[in-house]
Design a protein around this motif. Structure first.
Motif, PDB file in Angstrom:
ATOM      1  N   GLN A 242       0.828  -1.206   0.000  1.00 28.16           N
ATOM      2  CA  GLN A 242       0.000   0.000   0.000  1.00 28.16           C
ATOM      3  C   GLN A 242       0.863   1.257   0.000  1.00 28.16           C
ATOM      4  O   GLN A 242       2.080   1.211   0.134  1.00 28.16           O
ATOM      5  CB  GLN A 242      -0.884   0.021   1.248  1.00 28.16           C
ATOM      6  CG  GLN A 242      -1.886  -1.114   1.265  1.00 28.16           C
ATOM      7  CD  GLN A 242      -3.070  -0.797   2.150  1.00 28.16           C
ATOM      8  OE1 GLN A 242      -3.481   0.351   2.271  1.00 28.16           O
ATOM      9  NE2 GLN A 242      -3.623  -1.824   2.773  1.00 28.16           N
ATOM     10  N   GLY A 243       0.170   2.372  -0.112  1.00 28.65           N
ATOM     11  CA  GLY A 243       0.857   3.648  -0.094  1.00 28.65           C
ATOM     12  C   GLY A 243       0.359   4.513   1.051  1.00 28.65           C
ATOM     13  O   GLY A 243      -0.648   4.206   1.684  1.00 28.65           O
ATOM     14  N   LYS A 244       1.091   5.600   1.311  1.00 29.59           N
ATOM     15  CA  LYS A 244       0.655   6.549   2.315  1.00 29.59           C
ATOM     16  C   LYS A 244       1.092   7.936   1.853  1.00 29.59           C
ATOM     17  O   LYS A 244       2.151   8.087   1.242  1.00 29.59           O
ATOM     18  CB  LYS A 244       1.294   6.206   3.660  1.00 29.59           C
ATOM     19  CG  LYS A 244       0.888   7.159   4.768  1.00 29.59           C
ATOM     20  CD  LYS A 244       1.441   6.743   6.114  1.00 29.59           C
ATOM     21  CE  LYS A 244       1.088   7.840   7.104  1.00 29.59           C
ATOM     22  NZ  LYS A 244       1.548   7.531   8.451  1.00 29.59           N
ATOM     23  N   CYS A 245       0.258   8.903   2.152  1.00 28.95           N
ATOM     24  CA  CYS A 245       0.554  10.254   1.685  1.00 28.95           C
ATOM     25  C   CYS A 245       1.275  11.060   2.765  1.00 28.95           C
ATOM     26  O   CYS A 245       0.864  11.078   3.930  1.00 28.95           O
ATOM     27  CB  CYS A 245      -0.749  10.941   1.295  1.00 28.95           C
ATOM     28  SG  CYS A 245      -0.534  12.673   0.885  1.00 28.95           S
ATOM     29  N   PHE A 246       2.354  11.720   2.391  1.00 29.38           N
ATOM     30  CA  PHE A 246       3.077  12.621   3.286  1.00 29.38           C
ATOM     31  C   PHE A 246       3.053  14.011   2.680  1.00 29.38           C
ATOM     32  O   PHE A 246       3.073  14.160   1.452  1.00 29.38           O
ATOM     33  CB  PHE A 246       4.532  12.170   3.444  1.00 29.38           C
ATOM     34  CG  PHE A 246       4.674  10.868   4.169  1.00 29.38           C
ATOM     35  CD1 PHE A 246       4.884  10.833   5.549  1.00 29.38           C
ATOM     36  CD2 PHE A 246       4.597   9.665   3.476  1.00 29.38           C
ATOM     37  CE1 PHE A 246       5.014   9.621   6.218  1.00 29.38           C
ATOM     38  CE2 PHE A 246       4.717   8.456   4.144  1.00 29.38           C
ATOM     39  CZ  PHE A 246       4.925   8.432   5.510  1.00 29.38           C
ATOM     40  N   GLU A 247       3.013  15.025   3.534  1.00 32.68           N
ATOM     41  CA  GLU A 247       3.057  16.382   3.011  1.00 32.68           C
ATOM     42  C   GLU A 247       4.344  17.032   3.492  1.00 32.68           C
ATOM     43  O   GLU A 247       4.572  17.170   4.694  1.00 32.68           O
ATOM     44  CB  GLU A 247       1.827  17.165   3.472  1.00 32.68           C
ATOM     45  CG  GLU A 247       1.672  18.461   2.703  1.00 32.68           C
ATOM     46  CD  GLU A 247       0.337  19.139   2.977  1.00 32.68           C
ATOM     47  OE1 GLU A 247      -0.703  18.439   3.006  1.00 32.68           O
ATOM     48  OE2 GLU A 247       0.348  20.354   3.202  1.00 32.68           O
ATOM     49  N   ILE A 248       5.205  17.372   2.548  1.00 32.77           N
ATOM     50  CA  ILE A 248       6.512  17.916   2.878  1.00 32.77           C
ATOM     51  C   ILE A 248       6.643  19.283   2.219  1.00 32.77           C
ATOM     52  O   ILE A 248       6.593  19.378   0.988  1.00 32.77           O
ATOM     53  CB  ILE A 248       7.638  16.996   2.356  1.00 32.77           C
ATOM     54  CG1 ILE A 248       7.408  15.562   2.845  1.00 32.77           C
ATOM     55  CG2 ILE A 248       9.001  17.492   2.802  1.00 32.77           C
ATOM     56  CD1 ILE A 248       8.176  14.521   2.061  1.00 32.77           C
ATOM     57  N   LYS A 249       6.760  20.273   3.045  1.00 31.89           N
ATOM     58  CA  LYS A 249       6.901  21.642   2.529  1.00 31.89           C
ATOM     59  C   LYS A 249       5.868  21.936   1.446  1.00 31.89           C
ATOM     60  O   LYS A 249       6.177  22.396   0.340  1.00 31.89           O
ATOM     61  CB  LYS A 249       8.306  21.843   1.967  1.00 31.89           C
ATOM     62  CG  LYS A 249       9.364  21.823   3.053  1.00 31.89           C
ATOM     63  CD  LYS A 249      10.664  22.358   2.501  1.00 31.89           C
ATOM     64  CE  LYS A 249      11.590  22.742   3.640  1.00 31.89           C
ATOM     65  NZ  LYS A 249      12.773  23.434   3.163  1.00 31.89           N
ATOM     66  N   GLY A 250       4.630  21.575   1.750  1.00 30.20           N
ATOM     67  CA  GLY A 250       3.546  21.893   0.819  1.00 30.20           C
ATOM     68  C   GLY A 250       3.409  20.946  -0.362  1.00 30.20           C
ATOM     69  O   GLY A 250       2.487  21.084  -1.157  1.00 30.20           O
ATOM     70  N   GLN A 251       4.350  19.989  -0.481  1.00 27.13           N
ATOM     71  CA  GLN A 251       4.202  19.025  -1.585  1.00 27.13           C
ATOM     72  C   GLN A 251       3.682  17.699  -1.045  1.00 27.13           C
ATOM     73  O   GLN A 251       4.156  17.212  -0.026  1.00 27.13           O
ATOM     74  CB  GLN A 251       5.573  18.757  -2.240  1.00 27.13           C
ATOM     75  CG  GLN A 251       6.041  19.901  -3.094  1.00 27.13           C
ATOM     76  CD  GLN A 251       7.335  19.537  -3.819  1.00 27.13           C
ATOM     77  OE1 GLN A 251       7.527  18.411  -4.252  1.00 27.13           O
ATOM     78  NE2 GLN A 251       8.211  20.520  -3.941  1.00 27.13           N
ATOM     79  N   ARG A 252       2.721  17.138  -1.763  1.00 29.91           N
ATOM     80  CA  ARG A 252       2.197  15.833  -1.326  1.00 29.91           C
ATOM     81  C   ARG A 252       2.946  14.713  -2.045  1.00 29.91           C
ATOM     82  O   ARG A 252       3.038  14.706  -3.272  1.00 29.91           O
ATOM     83  CB  ARG A 252       0.710  15.754  -1.607  1.00 29.91           C
ATOM     84  CG  ARG A 252      -0.051  16.662  -0.655  1.00 29.91           C
ATOM     85  CD  ARG A 252      -1.531  16.400  -0.688  1.00 29.91           C
ATOM     86  NE  ARG A 252      -2.145  17.069   0.458  1.00 29.91           N
ATOM     87  CZ  ARG A 252      -3.417  16.984   0.772  1.00 29.91           C
ATOM     88  NH1 ARG A 252      -4.234  16.247   0.020  1.00 29.91           N
ATOM     89  NH2 ARG A 252      -3.889  17.600   1.824  1.00 29.91           N
ATOM     90  N   VAL A 253       3.438  13.790  -1.251  1.00 26.83           N
ATOM     91  CA  VAL A 253       4.232  12.691  -1.796  1.00 26.83           C
ATOM     92  C   VAL A 253       3.567  11.376  -1.395  1.00 26.83           C
ATOM     93  O   VAL A 253       3.229  11.182  -0.226  1.00 26.83           O
ATOM     94  CB  VAL A 253       5.670  12.719  -1.237  1.00 26.83           C
ATOM     95  CG1 VAL A 253       6.490  11.563  -1.817  1.00 26.83           C
ATOM     96  CG2 VAL A 253       6.336  14.057  -1.541  1.00 26.83           C
ATOM     97  N   ALA A 254       3.366  10.514  -2.359  1.00 25.75           N
ATOM     98  CA  ALA A 254       2.823   9.182  -2.073  1.00 25.75           C
ATOM     99  C   ALA A 254       3.986   8.214  -1.938  1.00 25.75           C
ATOM    100  O   ALA A 254       4.788   8.076  -2.862  1.00 25.75           O
ATOM    101  CB  ALA A 254       1.897   8.727  -3.195  1.00 25.75           C
TER     102      ALA A 254
END
Ligand SMILES: Cc1cc2nc3c(=O)[nH]c(=O)nc-3n(C[C@H](O)[C@H](O)[C@H](O)COP(=O)(O)OP(=O)(O)OC[C@H]3O[C@@H](n4cnc5c(N)ncnc54)[C@H](O)[C@@H]3O)c2cc1C
Ligand code: SF4
Ligand code: FES
Lengths: 105, 833
Positions: A19-31
């Motif tokens: 599976q995946g999980k979403c992270f938000e780093i400095k305003g960017q969303r990364v899966a």
């Protein structure tokens, strides 16, 4: 052009296998995905088609399928199944069970 | 006129039959003398299997008792073996066998005539049949080792079995299996050994053999393939075990060897007749000596040996025609015969070739692993070239007849396996205008599709799909695409992928089910591992998950990564990545308290929209993933499954409770249905409705399942309706007298749909594809005898159900209900990587 920074995302175990999980780093969303092959992959979270959440997609065989309309993206190259579509890829690795991401701020 | 002397060696199926045929044609032409090594009149050897399994007695199987020979003035020597043919003097020499001496042993060539019987012949017929092949195996001959050919064998086996617990049958051919089944009735634990990798290798393909093995296992016969016996072990002169080539030793008290038959040819050979594997005969059954004829299992005709009775009947007719001169031009040209396995509880007929060998061969295969049915038909040049019918053989006779006669086949070849069906005719795509949209899901016009067919070399439906996307959505236009291919290319090429249940596992649904059950695969990753060489195809995951859940209601291992996001978090994903929450409202009836609760929750979580649905539910839209479990808990209502391929809702009109037209308690029944079937996984979503009278206010006729109350306290049950991408009026399945019967019938239909539909095939396609008449036969008349099993499997699924919203308390996997996680980058770290 800024230098890449290395970001610690915490333990791999927080993401279920396959599976995946979403992270938000400095305003960017990364899966970030935790493959059944044991590897991690990180791509842009927002689908270039119409904004579907790629971290919620089905993954396998090096691809992820957007849950909204089924467009596919290669997790290692970012290449999309539809002409002109491509997602950003972030180099990611596992160090002592922790996920590390290279991130261009 | 002096009668000619006709001597017949062998009083088995062939010897006795040809004599019958001769007497029928000219009762007085010959003085007939017969020698039979067995001490009986003539009996039906093929029924020995029935004697061993105790469905017949020895008395039942006699064809011609001893007084028949007397009545017809036939001199029969029983228990007498012909040991030599003296062609110079036209005599046969025979020896009386001692009591208990086996009929089919081989006497050493004799030099002396002392003590032998002699008969002179004018014409001689050899019908010595064959003997069981006996392995050069240490220990064969110990007490408790048997072959299976004669009444005496049968009696000895049955007598010895009395004292035994375990038996081993060597040889997994027809005779071996029939012997095994027979031994089972003697209360033995039976193991069959087969050296080939499968049972009945001469007649069956691997798949049929695997199903047969399962059927035998279900009745208690153990089958070991790919093994040979290397030695029979004994204790005090009796069998005690069988040592196998792989080192194992099977304990056993009794061994039946059935590894093949060998034509009995030695007296013919010693007399100088031409003998190859069998005694060589021409088309008039003549051997190399013009006054000696032969027929039956002992002969070789046009290079072929037969081990069946059907050729014998034809040979006997021809030989009688020749000998009596009723038709001096009669010829035997060979027989095309099928075989039938006579094992109680298994129906099996095999005909001709087991696999297609020419690319032009037409192949039709049908499987139903749940009932262990397998049918296969190979057609070459408009003729039946081979067929296997396993588990269901009602059309075997027709097939056998067409096979042996080479008769013309019906236009629709599938009718040979299923009987004729009448399907409704559809529009033909070739008559549509060029710009007509064929695939509505992906908006592909006829012009684009035709271009792909004509100019881009697409000759199969999937090839057209790969090029144009047509048929890749709901798939309902595939029939039209096929028509276009047929129109432009004359013929649609078959791409096996089209029939795969999921793209990433190269098996049709029935094959896949068979493999999953056989290998006991309970998780999606296990299926990839075992059936797709470990390749994890993301497009295949959800279909596999759905199927596994249906097949293993209790044991299914729910790997959530194999499920669509909706089924991971039990909510329906929306275009912006938010979700919707739809609590279950049984039959659309809600209490004021529940209404207030829903209102409070909507307020508390700032739900952007509250909407009433067509299914009589309340939909809370625009919910963040992280709020889901909290909202469920606050609501305290079960999941409404508005996100899943399951039974979703059963809506209802008010019916008899308030409506002045009401005939039935529609609310009550809808609520019962919804409680029972809530959350049961189905190939696609199922919407249901109950109406209190035929005015149908709840729209029951456009539901996957609709129930309508009618006069007399009865209910009509409709299936296969829909008002979605297509509109289809449901078909009437039956009228039931009670609510319980309605619920049971719905359960049956659902289970059948679960087991047989393609993934993501709505009931309106499924019912249209099969035809309601077929479903009536199966589900109402129980024509396949499976209803009790359907009921049972549905009950297991119902029992295994639990409300997924309980995961609010205990998440099923890490981060299940987490939204985007904010990562604080405190300071920019040097890239040391
Ligand atoms: C258990 C069993 C089940 C079967 N089931 C089927 C079936 O379902 N369908 C089917 O089509 N076929 C079946 N068969 C095969 C069928 O029985 C044979 O094809 C048929 O019996 C052959 O007939 P035959 O006359 O050539 O040989 P047999 O019936 O064997 O007759 C030959 C006779 O000649 C005798 N004999 C041999 N040598 C001499 C000699 N030198 N002097 C005197 N007598 C001699 C033998 O003892 C025997 O009695 C079955 C066979 C067995 C054993
Ligand atoms: S379907 Fe019949 S019973 Fe139900 S509400 Fe309509 S009129 Fe009344
Ligand atoms: S938003 Fe991802 S495929 Fe449409």
């Amino acid at each position: 052009m800024s230098e890449p920074i290395v970001v610690d995302l915490g333990p791999l175990a927080q993401i279920a296998q396959g599976q995946g999980k979403c992270f938000e780093i400095k305003g960017q969303r990364v899966a970030v995905f935790h493959g059944r092959d044991g590897k991690v992959y990180a791509i842009q979270h927002t689908c270039p088609h119409r904004g579907g959440p790629l971290a919620d997609g089905l993954m396998g065989d090096g691809l992820v399928i957007c849950p909204n309309h089924g467009h596919k993206f290669n997790l290692s190259t970012g290449e999309g199944s539809e002409p002109g579509e491509r997602v950003k890829v972030y180099p990611a690795r596992i160090v002592n069970g922790m996920i590390q991401l290279e991130f261009l701020a | 006129m002096k009668k000619q002397r006709l001597v017949v060696i062998g009083n088995g199926m062939a010897g006795a039959r040809v004599v019958e045929e001769i007497i029928e044609r000219s009762p007085d032409k010959f003085e007939i003398i017969m020698f039979g090594a067995e001490p009986y009149g003539n009996y039906n050897r093929i029924s020995l299997s029935n004697v061993l399994n105790q469905t017949k007695t020895v008395e039942d199987i006699f064809i011609n008792p001893l007084d028949w020979y007397q009545k017809n003035n036939i001199l029969l020597y029983t228990g007498a073996r012909v040991v030599a043919i003296d062609r110079k003097d036209r005599r046969v020499l025979a020896r009386k066998l001692t009591d208990g001496e086996a009929a089919y042993l081989h006497d050493a060539p004799t030099r002396t005539r002392a003590g032998l019987m002699e008969e002179h012949y004018d014409q001689l017929i050899i019908a010595t049949g064959s003997r069981p092949a006996v392995p050069p195996l240490e220990g064969f001959g110990l007490a408790g080792t048997f072959v299976f050919r004669t009444i005496d064998d049968c009696r000895h086996i049955a007598g010895y079995a009395e004292k035994c617990h375990k038996a081993v049958v060597m040889g997994g051919g027809i005779l071996g299996l029939e012997a095994a089944r027979g031994l089972l009735t003697h209360h033995l634990e039976v193991t069959v050994l087969e050296a080939a990798p499968q049972l009945m290798p001469a007649q069956l393909d691997q798949e049929a053999a695997a199903i047969l093995e399962q059927s035998l296992a279900a009745m208690g016969i153990r089958v070991l393939t790919n093994v040979r016996a290397s030695r029979i072990e004994g204790r005090e002169g009796r069998v005690s075990g069988v040592a196998l080539s792989d080192g194992r030793v099977l304990e056993t008290d009794l061994v039946v060897v059935s590894i093949g038959i060998r034509p009995i040819t030695e007296i013919a050979g010693e007399a100088g007749l031409a003998v190859n594997k069998g005694i060589i005969c021409d088309d008039q059954m003549r051997t190399s000596d013009p006054s000696i004829f032969a027929l039956g299992e002992c002969i070789e005709h046009r290079g072929k040996l037969y081990g069946l009775v059907e050729p014998i009947w034809e040979q006997a007719r021809v030989l009688a025609d020749i000998l009596t001169s009723s038709d001096p031009n009669a010829r035997y040209e060979g027989t095309r015969a099928g075989t039938k396995l006579k094992v109680m509880g298994v129906e099996l007929v095999a005909i001709g070739e087991k696999d297609p060998s020419d690319p032009a061969d037409e192949l039709i295969v049908y499987r139903d692993p749940y009932r262990r049915v397998y049918k296969k038909l190979i057609i070459r040049n408009g003729q039946i070239h081979g067929a296997i019918l396993l588990g269901e053989i009602e059309f075997a006779d027709t097939l056998l007849r067409l096979y042996s006669s080479g008769g013309a086949l019906p236009e629709k070849h599938a009718e040979l396996l299923f009987g004729s069906v009448t399907g409704a005719t559809m529009i033909n795509a070739k008559d549509l205008p060029d710009q007509a949209q064929i695939c509505n899901c992906n908006g592909v016009s006829k012009r684009v599709i035709v271009d792909a067919i004509v100019n881009k070399g697409c000759s199969s439906v999937s090839a057209v799909g790969d090029k144009t996307k047509a048929g890749k959505g709901c798939g309902s236009c595939k029939g039209l695409i096929a028509q276009l291919i047929e129109w432009k290319r004359g013929q649609v090429e078959y791409d096996p992928r089209e029939n795969y249940y999921v793209p990433g596992v190269p098996l049709e649904k029935s094959q896949l089910v068979a493999q999953i059950m056989q290998k006991h695969l309970t998780s999606v990753s296990a299926v990839f591992q075992e059936l797709a060489s470990g390749k994890e195809d993301p497009d295949s995951k959800t279909g596999l998950a759905s199927l596994l859940k249906i097949l293993w209601p209790k044991e299914y291992q729910d790997e959530r990564d194999a499920r669509f996001i909706n089924d991971r978090v039990h909510a329906n994903i929306q275009k912006d990545g938010t979700f919707s929450v739809v609590p279950r409202v049984y039959a659309g009836v809600i209490t004021p308290q529940e209404l207030m609760k829903i209102a409070q929750v909507a307020q508390k979580y700032n739900v952007p929209m509250v909407k009433l649905t067509g299914g009589q539910r309340i939909d809370l839209l625009g919910v963040k993933k992280e709020d889901l479990p909290h909202m469920w808990k606050d609501l305290g209502m079960p999941s409404g499954h508005a996100y899943a391929k399951t039974m979703r809702t059963c809506k209802s009109c008010v019916g008899i409770d308030f409506c002045r037209y009401g005939l039935g308690a529609s609310i009550k029944l809808a609520s019962v249905i919804e409680h029972r079937f809530q959350g049961i996984e189905t190939p696609h979503k199922m919407k249901m409705a109950v109406a209190g009278c035929p005015r149908n206010c709840s729209e029951a006729l456009i539901k996957d399942v609709g129930v309508v109350a009618i006069e007399g306290g009865k209910w009509e049950v409709y299936i296969g309706g829909g008002a979605a991408s297509i509109i289809r009026k449901a078909d009437l399945l039956c009228v039931e007298e009670s609510e319980e019967a309605v619920v049971r019938t719905i359960g049956r239909f659902m289970q059948y749909y679960r087991e047989h539909a393609k993934y993501a095939e709505r009931t309106y396609s499924f019912v249209a594809r099969l035809g309601v008449e077929v479903l009536k036969n199966i589900l109402i008349k129980d024509s396949l005898g499976i209803n009790a099993q359907l009921d049972e499997r549905m009950q297991t699924a119902v029992d295994a159900y639990c409300d997924p919203w309980q995961e609010a308390d205990i998440p099923a996997y890490p981060s299940q209900f987490e939204g985007p996680q904010l990562v604080q980058v405190l300071k920019d770290v040097e890239n040391n990587g």
